[in-house]
Scaffold this motif. Structure first.
Motif, PDB file in Angstrom:
ATOM      1  N   GLY A  57       0.719  -1.270  -0.102  1.00 46.58           N
ATOM      2  CA  GLY A  57      -0.055  -0.132   0.056  1.00 46.58           C
ATOM      3  C   GLY A  57       0.604   1.209   0.027  1.00 46.58           C
ATOM      4  O   GLY A  57       0.683   2.168  -0.903  1.00 46.58           O
ATOM      5  N   ALA A  58       1.736   1.242   0.804  1.00 45.01           N
ATOM      6  CA  ALA A  58       2.861   2.667   1.036  1.00 45.01           C
ATOM      7  C   ALA A  58       3.496   2.373  -0.315  1.00 45.01           C
ATOM      8  O   ALA A  58       3.889   3.640  -0.780  1.00 45.01           O
ATOM      9  CB  ALA A  58       3.589   2.322   2.153  1.00 45.01           C
ATOM     10  N   ALA A  59       3.891   1.373  -0.986  1.00 48.03           N
ATOM     11  CA  ALA A  59       4.851   1.692  -2.223  1.00 48.03           C
ATOM     12  C   ALA A  59       3.899   2.075  -3.302  1.00 48.03           C
ATOM     13  O   ALA A  59       4.323   2.761  -4.397  1.00 48.03           O
ATOM     14  CB  ALA A  59       5.522   0.331  -2.572  1.00 48.03           C
ATOM     15  N   ARG A  68       2.192  14.370   8.446  1.00 45.70           N
ATOM     16  CA  ARG A  68       2.765  14.191   9.636  1.00 45.70           C
ATOM     17  C   ARG A  68       3.636  12.910   9.734  1.00 45.70           C
ATOM     18  O   ARG A  68       4.902  13.091   9.986  1.00 45.70           O
ATOM     19  CB  ARG A  68       2.005  14.370  10.871  1.00 45.70           C
ATOM     20  CG  ARG A  68       2.726  14.485  12.039  1.00 45.70           C
ATOM     21  CD  ARG A  68       1.940  14.919  13.485  1.00 45.70           C
ATOM     22  NE  ARG A  68       2.630  14.398  14.336  1.00 45.70           N
ATOM     23  CZ  ARG A  68       2.041  14.394  15.661  1.00 45.70           C
ATOM     24  NH1 ARG A  68       0.799  14.711  15.887  1.00 45.70           N
ATOM     25  NH2 ARG A  68       2.578  13.919  16.629  1.00 45.70           N
ATOM     26  N   PHE A  69       2.800  11.914   9.397  1.00 46.68           N
ATOM     27  CA  PHE A  69       3.659  10.396   9.360  1.00 46.68           C
ATOM     28  C   PHE A  69       4.473  10.329   8.141  1.00 46.68           C
ATOM     29  O   PHE A  69       5.689   9.948   8.256  1.00 46.68           O
ATOM     30  CB  PHE A  69       2.712   9.404   9.375  1.00 46.68           C
ATOM     31  CG  PHE A  69       2.919   8.106   9.222  1.00 46.68           C
ATOM     32  CD1 PHE A  69       3.893   7.366  10.216  1.00 46.68           C
ATOM     33  CD2 PHE A  69       3.063   7.349   8.078  1.00 46.68           C
ATOM     34  CE1 PHE A  69       4.421   6.261  10.143  1.00 46.68           C
ATOM     35  CE2 PHE A  69       3.809   6.141   8.041  1.00 46.68           C
ATOM     36  CZ  PHE A  69       4.262   5.324   9.161  1.00 46.68           C
ATOM     37  N   ARG A  70       4.113  10.996   7.090  1.00 44.14           N
ATOM     38  CA  ARG A  70       4.979  10.829   5.776  1.00 44.14           C
ATOM     39  C   ARG A  70       6.372  11.642   5.978  1.00 44.14           C
ATOM     40  O   ARG A  70       7.262  11.282   5.687  1.00 44.14           O
ATOM     41  CB  ARG A  70       4.394  11.473   4.633  1.00 44.14           C
ATOM     42  CG  ARG A  70       3.603  10.278   3.926  1.00 44.14           C
ATOM     43  CD  ARG A  70       3.109  10.738   2.660  1.00 44.14           C
ATOM     44  NE  ARG A  70       1.478  11.248   3.064  1.00 44.14           N
ATOM     45  CZ  ARG A  70       1.058  12.250   2.623  1.00 44.14           C
ATOM     46  NH1 ARG A  70       1.543  12.695   1.358  1.00 44.14           N
ATOM     47  NH2 ARG A  70      -0.379  12.352   2.784  1.00 44.14           N
ATOM     48  N   ARG A  71       6.285  12.807   6.897  1.00 42.43           N
ATOM     49  CA  ARG A  71       7.639  13.531   7.074  1.00 42.43           C
ATOM     50  C   ARG A  71       8.497  12.750   7.858  1.00 42.43           C
ATOM     51  O   ARG A  71       9.779  12.701   7.874  1.00 42.43           O
ATOM     52  CB  ARG A  71       7.127  14.600   7.784  1.00 42.43           C
ATOM     53  CG  ARG A  71       6.657  15.734   7.026  1.00 42.43           C
ATOM     54  CD  ARG A  71       6.332  17.043   7.621  1.00 42.43           C
ATOM     55  NE  ARG A  71       5.377  16.780   8.830  1.00 42.43           N
ATOM     56  CZ  ARG A  71       4.762  17.732   9.419  1.00 42.43           C
ATOM     57  NH1 ARG A  71       5.090  18.914   9.268  1.00 42.43           N
ATOM     58  NH2 ARG A  71       3.672  17.525  10.067  1.00 42.43           N
ATOM     59  N   TYR A  75      13.888   9.868   4.125  1.00 41.87           N
ATOM     60  CA  TYR A  75      13.995  10.707   2.763  1.00 41.87           C
ATOM     61  C   TYR A  75      12.633  11.042   2.410  1.00 41.87           C
ATOM     62  O   TYR A  75      12.263  11.429   1.301  1.00 41.87           O
ATOM     63  CB  TYR A  75      14.785  10.231   1.704  1.00 41.87           C
ATOM     64  CG  TYR A  75      16.110   9.952   2.363  1.00 41.87           C
ATOM     65  CD1 TYR A  75      17.194  10.908   2.273  1.00 41.87           C
ATOM     66  CD2 TYR A  75      16.671   8.432   2.664  1.00 41.87           C
ATOM     67  CE1 TYR A  75      18.540  10.617   2.926  1.00 41.87           C
ATOM     68  CE2 TYR A  75      17.898   8.237   2.765  1.00 41.87           C
ATOM     69  CZ  TYR A  75      18.735   9.263   2.956  1.00 41.87           C
ATOM     70  OH  TYR A  75      19.963   9.110   3.304  1.00 41.87           O
ATOM     71  N   ARG A  76      11.525  10.987   3.254  1.00 40.91           N
ATOM     72  CA  ARG A  76      10.154  11.361   2.962  1.00 40.91           C
ATOM     73  C   ARG A  76       9.652  10.406   1.666  1.00 40.91           C
ATOM     74  O   ARG A  76       8.645  10.918   1.047  1.00 40.91           O
ATOM     75  CB  ARG A  76      10.071  12.715   2.821  1.00 40.91           C
ATOM     76  CG  ARG A  76      10.236  13.629   3.964  1.00 40.91           C
ATOM     77  CD  ARG A  76       9.823  14.972   3.935  1.00 40.91           C
ATOM     78  NE  ARG A  76      10.106  15.809   5.326  1.00 40.91           N
ATOM     79  CZ  ARG A  76      10.234  17.059   5.332  1.00 40.91           C
ATOM     80  NH1 ARG A  76       9.994  17.648   4.313  1.00 40.91           N
ATOM     81  NH2 ARG A  76      10.506  17.485   6.283  1.00 40.91           N
ATOM     82  N   SER A  77      10.251   9.329   1.573  1.00 41.14           N
ATOM     83  CA  SER A  77       9.914   8.561   0.526  1.00 41.14           C
ATOM     84  C   SER A  77       8.992   7.290   0.848  1.00 41.14           C
ATOM     85  O   SER A  77       9.478   6.411   1.724  1.00 41.14           O
ATOM     86  CB  SER A  77      11.227   7.882  -0.020  1.00 41.14           C
ATOM     87  OG  SER A  77      10.966   6.919  -0.956  1.00 41.14           O
ATOM     88  N   PRO A  78       7.956   7.160   0.681  1.00 43.00           N
ATOM     89  CA  PRO A  78       6.967   6.020   0.749  1.00 43.00           C
ATOM     90  C   PRO A  78       7.498   4.563   0.244  1.00 43.00           C
ATOM     91  O   PRO A  78       7.398   3.734   1.025  1.00 43.00           O
ATOM     92  CB  PRO A  78       5.512   6.338   0.303  1.00 43.00           C
ATOM     93  CG  PRO A  78       5.593   7.821  -0.170  1.00 43.00           C
ATOM     94  CD  PRO A  78       7.061   8.121  -0.358  1.00 43.00           C
TER      95      PRO A  78
END
Length: 114
Positions: A57-59, A68-71, A75-78
């Motif tokens: 799901g994240a990829a 806030r979680f993505r930060r 490297y802020r990369s899902p």
């Protein structure tokens, strides 16, 4: 006079020189261990399945998490976060589930590591 090694054998034995102590092979506890391993396999398998699903799901870019979680992702990369989730959580949990389901003696060590 006894040598030290002879004394240790006498102390460890049943009192009769030359006899070895008998150890219970714990065969009576094996059914309980098998049930415990099935439970461990179910729990570890559930964790592995959830981790793989979360990584996919994240990829794929599903926006189920807050900004806030993505930060906090590397490297802020899902995609990189998904890879870390697979390496750190999913693979060790899947190996633990496999070992536990097969009754492998490495299941306990894998469970601690996972």
């Amino acid at each position: 006079m006894m040598r030290r090694s002879e004394h240790c054998v006498l102390v460890a034995s049943s009192g009769v020189p030359g006899t070895e102590p008998e150890f219970d092979d714990m065969s009576r506890s094996k059914p309980n261990a098998r049930v415990r391993r099935r439970g461990l396999a179910a729990c570890a398998g559930g964790v592995a399945l959830a981790a793989f699903a979360g990584a996919i799901g994240a990829a794929a870019g599903l926006d189920l998490v807050s900004t806030r979680f993505r930060r906090r992702l590397p490297y802020r990369s899902p995609v990189l976060g998904a890879g870390a989730l697979v390496v750190v959580v999913a693979v060790p949990s899947a190996l633990t589930a496999r070992y536990a389901w097969r009754g492998d003696e490495r299941a306990d060590a894998a469970a601690i590591t996972a």
